[in-house]
Design a protein around this motif. Structure first.
Motif, short mmCIF file in Angstrom:
data_model
loop_
_atom_site.label_atom_id
_atom_site.label_comp_id
_atom_site.label_asym_id
_atom_site.label_seq_id
_atom_site.Cartn_x
_atom_site.Cartn_y
_atom_site.Cartn_z
N ASP A 138 0.85 -1.19 0.00
CA ASP A 138 0.00 0.00 0.00
C ASP A 138 0.88 1.24 0.00
O ASP A 138 1.83 1.35 0.78
N ALA A 139 0.57 2.18 -0.87
CA ALA A 139 1.37 3.41 -0.96
C ALA A 139 1.33 4.21 0.33
O ALA A 139 2.18 5.06 0.58
N ARG A 140 0.33 3.94 1.18
CA ARG A 140 0.22 4.66 2.46
C ARG A 140 0.92 3.94 3.60
O ARG A 140 0.80 4.34 4.76
N ALA A 141 1.64 2.88 3.30
CA ALA A 141 2.32 2.11 4.35
C ALA A 141 3.30 2.98 5.12
O ALA A 141 3.97 3.84 4.54
N GLU A 142 3.39 2.74 6.40
CA GLU A 142 4.34 3.46 7.24
C GLU A 142 5.72 2.84 7.06
O GLU A 142 5.91 1.63 7.27
N ILE A 143 6.66 3.67 6.66
CA ILE A 143 8.02 3.17 6.44
C ILE A 143 9.03 4.09 7.12
O ILE A 143 8.75 5.27 7.36
N ASP A 144 10.18 3.53 7.43
CA ASP A 144 11.33 4.33 7.85
C ASP A 144 12.25 4.46 6.65
O ASP A 144 12.60 3.45 6.01
N GLU A 145 12.62 5.68 6.33
CA GLU A 145 13.58 5.91 5.25
C GLU A 145 14.97 5.99 5.85
O GLU A 145 15.32 6.98 6.49
N LEU A 146 15.75 4.95 5.64
CA LEU A 146 17.07 4.85 6.25
C LEU A 146 18.14 5.33 5.28
O LEU A 146 18.18 4.93 4.11
N THR A 147 19.01 6.19 5.79
CA THR A 147 20.09 6.75 4.98
C THR A 147 21.06 5.67 4.54
O THR A 147 21.37 4.75 5.30
N MET A 148 21.55 5.80 3.31
CA MET A 148 22.57 4.91 2.79
C MET A 148 23.81 5.73 2.41
O MET A 148 23.73 6.95 2.23
N VAL A 149 24.93 5.06 2.32
CA VAL A 149 26.19 5.71 1.94
C VAL A 149 26.60 5.21 0.57
O VAL A 149 26.36 4.05 0.23
N GLU A 150 27.19 6.10 -0.23
CA GLU A 150 27.65 5.69 -1.54
C GLU A 150 29.09 6.12 -1.76
O GLU A 150 29.57 7.10 -1.18
N ALA A 151 29.78 5.37 -2.60
CA ALA A 151 31.13 5.70 -3.03
C ALA A 151 31.10 5.80 -4.55
O ALA A 151 30.57 4.92 -5.22
N VAL A 152 31.65 6.88 -5.08
CA VAL A 152 31.71 7.10 -6.52
C VAL A 152 33.14 7.41 -6.90
O VAL A 152 33.77 8.30 -6.31
N THR A 153 33.68 6.69 -7.87
CA THR A 153 35.05 6.89 -8.31
C THR A 153 35.10 7.91 -9.45
O THR A 153 34.07 8.24 -10.06
N ASP A 154 36.31 8.37 -9.74
CA ASP A 154 36.45 9.36 -10.81
C ASP A 154 36.24 8.78 -12.20
O ASP A 154 36.20 9.53 -13.18
N ASP A 155 36.08 7.46 -12.31
CA ASP A 155 35.70 6.87 -13.59
C ASP A 155 34.27 6.32 -13.54
O ASP A 155 33.90 5.42 -14.29
N ALA A 156 33.46 6.88 -12.60
CA ALA A 156 32.01 6.66 -12.53
C ALA A 156 31.58 5.29 -12.01
O ALA A 156 30.42 4.91 -12.17
N GLN A 157 32.47 4.53 -11.37
CA GLN A 157 32.03 3.33 -10.68
C GLN A 157 31.29 3.76 -9.41
O GLN A 157 31.65 4.74 -8.77
N ARG A 158 30.29 2.98 -9.02
CA ARG A 158 29.45 3.38 -7.88
C ARG A 158 29.17 2.18 -6.99
O ARG A 158 28.95 1.07 -7.48
N LEU A 159 29.17 2.43 -5.69
CA LEU A 159 28.90 1.39 -4.70
C LEU A 159 27.97 1.96 -3.64
O LEU A 159 28.17 3.09 -3.18
N LEU A 160 26.95 1.19 -3.26
CA LEU A 160 26.00 1.59 -2.22
C LEU A 160 26.11 0.66 -1.03
O LEU A 160 26.42 -0.53 -1.17
N ALA A 161 25.82 1.19 0.16
CA ALA A 161 25.79 0.35 1.35
C ALA A 161 24.83 0.95 2.37
O ALA A 161 24.61 2.17 2.40
#
Length: 299
Positions: A138-161
């Motif tokens: 349900d679009a009205r569901a109660e959720i917690d939006e938890l922050t994530m961290v990302e790493a981006v390299t100068d050649d555009a590689q990306r990692l999320l955690a």
């Protein structure tokens, strides 16, 4: 026509299954453990509780829904869809392992073995799945939006955690790099250390907290929904060419930490998954900051 929701049940191989894969039979696995003063009974009991939880959740999927299962080792090859409701059955760490592959899908954390897990991310018992799954869709569901961290390299590689990203050597050698902070005129500092850790408020219950408790008396760790990140340099070494003036801090919204590699090889990996790492070479720069995407964890 919109598709019916799909329940994606995420699980991982149990210790008992790993023992059977290694030793072939229950008897051989039991003999292996007994020779080391351990009983296989507790391992098998945990396996049965996990399988029972997975079966109970699978049985709670609404009849009109589609559903599938994915094992942790296959997450990097699995394609999540926008209509998915992701149900993680296992430990808190399995939610973190899954988060990096999602793009806003709701996540329900089911504790497969209550009493053994802190329950920070797997907040619900299996018997609640029948109510939780329709609620999550349900679009009205109660959720917690938890922050994530990302790493981006100068050649555009990306990692999320979800918890933290580690940048350092893949072994126990010294990592050499220069470290700079966004939004400051101070020059980058050359450092030699055991690596750098940048994490979220969710990660503040794990690896980040262990570093914080060892040495910090002024830093206040962020909350899981806080957009700020905490960072620590592990075992920075002072020398005529390397400094130790920047070893911990908070990254405010929009700010990042920049590392320029001065070693033959460094790696960056998230949430302890070394097999899914970015390879960094001499002269390459990586920036770590809060990610735009967040984990949507259902209450």
């Amino acid at each position: 026509m919109s598709l019916a929701p799909r329940a994606v049940l995420v699980h991982r191989t149990t210790e008992y299954e790993e023992l059977l894969a290694r030793h072939g039979t229950h008897g051989q696995a039991a003999f292996f453990l007994s020779a080391r003063g351990r009983s296989i009974d507790a391992v098998r009991a945990r396996h049965e509780r996990t399988r029972q939880a997975l079966a109970e959740v699978a049985g709670a999927v609404p009849l009109a829904w589609r559903h599938t299962r994915v094992e942790r080792a296959d997450l990097d090859r699995f394609l999540f869809g926008p209509e998915d409701v992701v149900v993680v059955v296992g430990q808190d760490g399995l939610v973190a392992n899954t988060a990096k592959y999602l793009t806003g899908q709701p996540v329900v954390g089911i504790d497969a073995d209550p009493g053994r897990n802190p329950g920070v991310l797997v907040r619900h018992r299996p018997d609640r799945a029948r109510l939780l799954l329709p609620h999550a869709a349900d679009a009205r569901a109660e959720i917690d939006e938890l922050t994530m961290v990302e790493a981006v390299t100068d050649d555009a590689q990306r990692l999320l955690a979800l918890n933290e990203i580690y940048v350092g050597t893949p072994g126990h050698q010294t990592a050499r790099y220069t470290l700079g902070l966004d939004g400051t005129d101070a020059p980058a500092e050359a450092q030699a250390s055991s690596g750098v850790l940048v994490g979220t408020g969710t990660g503040a219950t794990g690896w980040l907290r262990s570093l914080w408790e060892q040495r910090s008396d002024r830093l206040v760790l962020p909350a899981p929904s806080d957009a700020r990140l905490a960072w620590f340099v592990r075992e920075a070494w002072p020398s005529p060419t390397t400094g130790t003036t920047r070893v911990e801090g908070l990254l405010e919204t929009g700010r990042g930490l920049r590392l320029t590699v001065e070693s033959d090889r460094l790696v960056a990996f998230g949430d302890g998954i070394e097999s899914d790492a970015l390879e960094l070479t001499w002269g390459q720069t990586i920036r770590l900051s809060a990610a735009a995407s967040r984990l949507h964890l259902v209450h």
